[in-house]
Design a protein around this motif. Structure first.
Motif, PDB file in Angstrom:
ATOM      1  N   PHE A 297       0.834  -1.206   0.000  1.00  0.00           N
ATOM      2  CA  PHE A 297       0.000   0.000   0.000  1.00  0.00           C
ATOM      3  C   PHE A 297       0.867   1.253   0.000  1.00  0.00           C
ATOM      4  O   PHE A 297       0.601   2.209  -0.727  1.00  0.00           O
ATOM      5  CB  PHE A 297      -0.927   0.005   1.214  1.00  0.00           C
ATOM      6  N   GLY A 300       2.441   1.652  -3.421  1.00  0.00           N
ATOM      7  CA  GLY A 300       1.438   2.046  -4.409  1.00  0.00           C
ATOM      8  C   GLY A 300       1.033   3.499  -4.259  1.00  0.00           C
ATOM      9  O   GLY A 300       0.861   4.219  -5.251  1.00  0.00           O
ATOM     10  N   THR A 321      -6.388   1.240  -4.087  1.00  0.00           N
ATOM     11  CA  THR A 321      -5.265   0.462  -3.548  1.00  0.00           C
ATOM     12  C   THR A 321      -5.573  -0.037  -2.141  1.00  0.00           C
ATOM     13  O   THR A 321      -5.257  -1.176  -1.780  1.00  0.00           O
ATOM     14  CB  THR A 321      -3.989   1.316  -3.531  1.00  0.00           C
ATOM     15  N   CYS A 325      -5.681  -3.980  -1.031  1.00  0.00           N
ATOM     16  CA  CYS A 325      -4.778  -4.516  -0.005  1.00  0.00           C
ATOM     17  C   CYS A 325      -5.557  -5.109   1.166  1.00  0.00           C
ATOM     18  O   CYS A 325      -5.212  -6.189   1.664  1.00  0.00           O
ATOM     19  CB  CYS A 325      -3.827  -3.421   0.474  1.00  0.00           C
TER      20      CYS A 325
END
Length: 425
Positions: A297, A300, A321, A325
């Motif tokens: 995370f 990203g 995202t 996750c």
């Protein structure tokens, strides 16, 4: 200014450079720093640097390290299998098996102390002072072991002395494991835990008490010896610097350890030992993948911070995202729960309400860890403590309590982490 994703970032830079509103009005003809920032944001072309690609195989190596940590988190649970015949007593308290109270009291004390100690040592490591981190662990770890032992002995009832002795060993192990994990010696800790593998045949065959005690003592002695060896070089490098991070800054991390630890214990309270143990095993093993998904995370979000040009695009991308996750973590937790159930001889499948509660607790833990990683540890600790207290008072309200805590943490996460400034290094 070309890399800013919102005018407020430019306004903050202008103000940090000492540009007052009066200076801006006289020099640039704008009302204040925010007006000038909006003008600059509109005029300057966005130029975001390309995110640096991770080294080849980096995610695989990070995943392996996180899975290793998850394994060393879960393996100590085998000690309870080996020690079960040694802890027999006639009566329990509060509807719990005999010896449970001193063991839980010692474990919770250790979780709180060592979570706070870990934060303080990691802070020293972040400041580049490994000797200070080693000294913090050298003084803090034994103190935590003594505190856990004292609490276990104080809460032991007549006939529960074996459980209190086991809790003392448990506190000593937690102290040694904290040292090894903070200083990055997971493989050494895994080696020290290998004697606990004797619990696997103990699930089917009755091992002699002498062998059970010997395996437990061998693992404990190896953990303590390795921790002492790891600490010695760091302490010898020189005296720790004065000052450093305030000790009060580590308190919220200890409180988060208390809240999350109690939630895990509540997940383990079931109609049968097997059902409860399966939930605890799944949660502890899932901490490895959870840590990896936190890294994913973070990476990203940083990637999108460098490539997207508007705050709206960033919010949408980071929210996606986050959902991916969290969904990935819950999928792993569900798979581990089913695997632990199928691997345990004669274990019944968890009921739908228990499964939902477990997934909600997993959501609380993962979102709490995420908020903690971004500095919002006090909010995460408060929610976890309130949820744990509510489940203690009303155990039947487990799904409702966990669901409420998960919703609050989700709202806090969305409010904090969709802002670009939360991801600035």
């Amino acid at each position: 200014m070309a890399v800013a994703v919102h005018p407020d970032e430019i306004a903050a830079i202008l103000e940090s450079d000492g540009m007052t509103d009066e200076h801006i009005r006289l020099t640039y003809g704008r009302a204040d720093s925010f007006s000038l920032a909006e003008d600059l944001y509109a005029r300057v072309e966005r130029r975001h640097p390309e995110p640096s690609a991770p080294p080849s195989g980096a995610w695989h190596s990070e995943l392996a390290g996180c899975l290793l940590r998850g394994l060393v988190f879960a393996l100590p649970g085998l000690a309870y299998v080996l020690a079960a015949p040694l802890l027999a007593a006639q009566h329990g308290r509060f509807g719990l098996p005999a010896g449970t109270v001193p063991m839980l009291a010692g474990a919770v004390t250790g979780w709180v102390w060592n979570q706070a100690l870990s934060h303080r040592a990691y802070t020293w490591l972040g400041l580049g002072d490994r000797a200070a981190a080693a000294r913090a662990l050298l003084t803090g770890a034994p103190a935590g072991a003594l505190a856990g032992t004292a609490v276990a002995l104080a809460t032991a009832a007549p006939g529960e002395l074996p459980a209190a002795v086991f809790a003392a060993g448990q506190s000593l192990y937690l102290a040694a494991a904290t040292v090894l994990l903070v200083l990055g010696r997971e493989r050494a800790l895994l080696g020290a835990l290998l004697p606990l593998g004797g619990a696997v045949p103990a699930l089917r065959w009755d091992l002699p008490d002498v062998l059970r005690a010997g395996l437990l003592l061998a693992s404990l002695a190896a953990s303590v010896a390795l921790a002492a060896l790891v600490l010695r070089p760091g302490v010898r490098r020189g005296a720790a610097g004065r000052g450093g991070p305030p000790r009060a800054a580590s308190l919220p991390y200890g409180l988060f350890g208390l809240g999350s630890g109690l939630l895990v214990l509540h997940a383990g309270v079931a109609d049968t030992l097997v059902t409860g143990a399966g939930a605890v095993i799944a949660l502890t093993l899932s901490m490895g993948p959870a840590e990896w998904l936190l890294h994913r995370f973070r990476y990203g979000a940083l990637t999108r911070l460098r490539t997207l040009t508007t705050a709206r695009e960033f919010r949408r991308a980071v929210t996606g995202t986050l959902v991916l996750c969290l969904g990935g973590y819950l999928t792993v937790l569900l798979a581990l729960t089913l695997a632990a159930t199928l691997a345990w001889p004669g274990a019944p499948l968890p009921t739908l309400p228990r499964l939902v509660t477990l997934l909600l607790i997993g959501t609380v833990l993962w979102l709490g860890l995420l908020l903690q990683a971004f500095g919002a540890v006090l909010s995460a600790a408060t929610v976890c403590l309130l949820a744990a207290a509510a489940q203690t008072v009303h155990p039947a309200a487990g799904p409702l309590t966990a669901g409420g805590a998960a919703a609050v943490l989700a709202a806090l996460t969305c409010a904090l982490l969709v802002r670009p400034t939360a991801h600035r290094a």
